[in-house]
Motif scaffolding. Structure first.
Motif, PDB file in Angstrom:
ATOM      1  N   LEU A  50       0.846  -1.189   0.000  1.00  0.00           N
ATOM      2  CA  LEU A  50       0.000   0.000   0.000  1.00  0.00           C
ATOM      3  C   LEU A  50       0.888   1.247   0.000  1.00  0.00           C
ATOM      4  N   PRO A  51       0.405   2.352  -0.564  1.00  0.00           N
ATOM      5  CA  PRO A  51       1.233   3.563  -0.630  1.00  0.00           C
ATOM      6  C   PRO A  51       1.547   4.128   0.751  1.00  0.00           C
ATOM      7  N   VAL A  61      -6.295  -0.750   5.793  1.00  0.00           N
ATOM      8  CA  VAL A  61      -5.831  -1.605   6.887  1.00  0.00           C
ATOM      9  C   VAL A  61      -6.911  -1.731   7.959  1.00  0.00           C
ATOM     10  N   ALA A  62      -7.520  -0.607   8.310  1.00  0.00           N
ATOM     11  CA  ALA A  62      -8.559  -0.623   9.343  1.00  0.00           C
ATOM     12  C   ALA A  62      -9.747  -1.482   8.920  1.00  0.00           C
ATOM     13  N   ILE A 228      -5.790  -3.725  23.764  1.00  0.00           N
ATOM     14  CA  ILE A 228      -4.583  -4.357  23.220  1.00  0.00           C
ATOM     15  C   ILE A 228      -4.785  -4.708  21.743  1.00  0.00           C
ATOM     16  N   ILE A 229      -5.945  -5.271  21.419  1.00  0.00           N
ATOM     17  CA  ILE A 229      -6.224  -5.614  20.019  1.00  0.00           C
ATOM     18  C   ILE A 229      -6.323  -4.346  19.173  1.00  0.00           C
ATOM     19  N   SER A 230      -6.959  -3.314  19.716  1.00  0.00           N
ATOM     20  CA  SER A 230      -7.010  -2.034  19.005  1.00  0.00           C
ATOM     21  C   SER A 230      -5.603  -1.481  18.799  1.00  0.00           C
ATOM     22  N   GLY A 231      -4.756  -1.634  19.814  1.00  0.00           N
ATOM     23  CA  GLY A 231      -3.372  -1.186  19.688  1.00  0.00           C
ATOM     24  C   GLY A 231      -2.630  -1.923  18.592  1.00  0.00           C
ATOM     25  N   LEU A 232      -2.836  -3.231  18.500  1.00  0.00           N
ATOM     26  CA  LEU A 232      -2.186  -4.022  17.448  1.00  0.00           C
ATOM     27  C   LEU A 232      -2.667  -3.590  16.065  1.00  0.00           C
ATOM     28  N   MET A 233      -3.952  -3.284  15.959  1.00  0.00           N
ATOM     29  CA  MET A 233      -4.480  -2.798  14.686  1.00  0.00           C
ATOM     30  C   MET A 233      -3.797  -1.491  14.290  1.00  0.00           C
ATOM     31  N   HIS A 234      -3.652  -0.588  15.240  1.00  0.00           N
ATOM     32  CA  HIS A 234      -3.023   0.697  14.935  1.00  0.00           C
ATOM     33  C   HIS A 234      -1.518   0.557  14.703  1.00  0.00           C
ATOM     34  N   VAL A 235      -0.905  -0.443  15.313  1.00  0.00           N
ATOM     35  CA  VAL A 235       0.501  -0.732  15.019  1.00  0.00           C
ATOM     36  C   VAL A 235       0.657  -1.123  13.551  1.00  0.00           C
TER      37      VAL A 235
END
Length: 327
Positions: A50-51, A61-62, A228-235
């Motif tokens: 992805l760019p 990604v989200a 934690i899962i939200s954090g992994l998504m944003h990582v």
């Protein structure tokens, strides 16, 4: 590879297979492994190449993560419930079209007031965007505040869709708004639970927090796992957008700290005046904000020029004068 036609077809086929094949498997471990393998594979293929520095990459990604989270919930945790294919599809489609009945929304503003608010947000968003481009001076708390305001005001793009749906359906239906005046938050729990990014919050609440609670986990543990899962998504989002490993740990720490803060709030009985609560909440947000939005500000005008707010280049929209100083 991004959202090519084969990838979209792959997701569609997977969604159908997940319901008609994987959902019927009695062994829960097998279902978990199949869902995880397919979700991870499709997410990797979708988000590969992805760019960099484009907000479109953030949304892709989200969407992959939220779709995967919803699928995991429906296929794994709904096994003992009567899940029809129609309700299954509607739950998934809500991620992309978060439409709901107007009567289910509490304290909804009038259409006229909402239109006025959209105009104010639009003008403010464009003004802040131009100001930040002109003042490319690195990370500071002033710029963090301005960037935060930019995020809040850019929600007019979703607000326009909300108004269109309300008008077309004669106010019978509406769409979940992105924000609900986060500036009025009196706690971190209120900020994340009712004020900011309500679409993602609803999905995480329904597909992670509530299923975990139904498995007899405490609210504290369930909330922390959700963060934690939200954090992994944003990582993952940070890695795709910036392609910089140094942004990953701060991004995760931001959500982990906010998860801890929510748990502390939920398990303590500290009584403060509303003004004190407001100050404490937004002080914490301001102190921790560099962990999350610091990389965006660090990229400066390059990132801003690549991602102008909607309708930014329209000549017919008035442009507010810029101050002669920088934040």
């Amino acid at each position: 590879m991004a959202l090519s036609l084969p990838i979209l077809i792959g997701w569609l086929v997977y969604i159908i297979i997940a319901y008609y094949c994987i959902y019927s498997i009695s062994n829960i471990l097998t279902r978990i492994l199949l869902i995880l393998i397919l979700c991870l594979s499709l997410t990797y293929l979708t988000c590969h190449n992805l760019p960099v520095l484009h907000l479109s990459s953030l949304f892709i990604v989200a969407i992959c993560w939220l779709t995967s989270i919803r699928l995991f919930h429906l296929i794994i945790f709904s096994k003992n419930n009567s899940l029809t294919f129609k309700s299954y599809l509607l739950k998934l489609l809500w991620i992309y079209f978060p439409i709901q009945t107007s009567i289910s929304v509490k304290n909804q503003w009038s259409i006229i007031f909402s239109i006025i608010l959209i105009i104010i947000k639009l003008l403010m968003s464009h003004w802040i965007h131009r100001w930040l481009i002109n003042c490319d001076r690195g990370i500071s708390f002033e710029r963090i505040v301005m960037f935060y305001m930019s995020i809040m005001t850019t929600s007019y793009a979703i607000d326009i869709q909300v108004i269109l749906i309300r008008i077309l359906t004669r106010d019978k239906y509406t769409m979940e708004s992105f924000t609900n005046f986060p500036i009025f938050s009196l706690s971190i729990r209120e900020f994340w639970g009712r004020r900011y990014n309500r679409i993602t919050n609803t999905i995480l609440k329904e597909s992670i927090f509530q299923p975990l609670r139904s498995q007899y986990l405490s609210p504290t543990i369930s909330a922390l796992i959700t963060f934690i899962i939200s954090g992994l998504m944003h990582v993952h989002v940070a890695f795709i957008i910036f392609n910089d490993l140094s942004t990953l740990l701060p991004t995760f720490c931001f959500f982990f700290l906010h998860g801890i803060a929510c748990c502390v709030e939920a398990n303590t009985n500290m009584q403060f005046d509303e003004h004190v609560r407001w100050v404490l909440t937004h002080t914490f947000l301001l102190i921790t904000a560099p962990l999350m939005i610091g990389p965006f500000i660090k990229e400066g005008s390059l990132f801003l020029k690549l991602n102008p707010p909607p309708l930014f280049d329209n000549e017919w929209i008035p442009k507010l004068p810029l101050p002669n100083f920088c934040p």
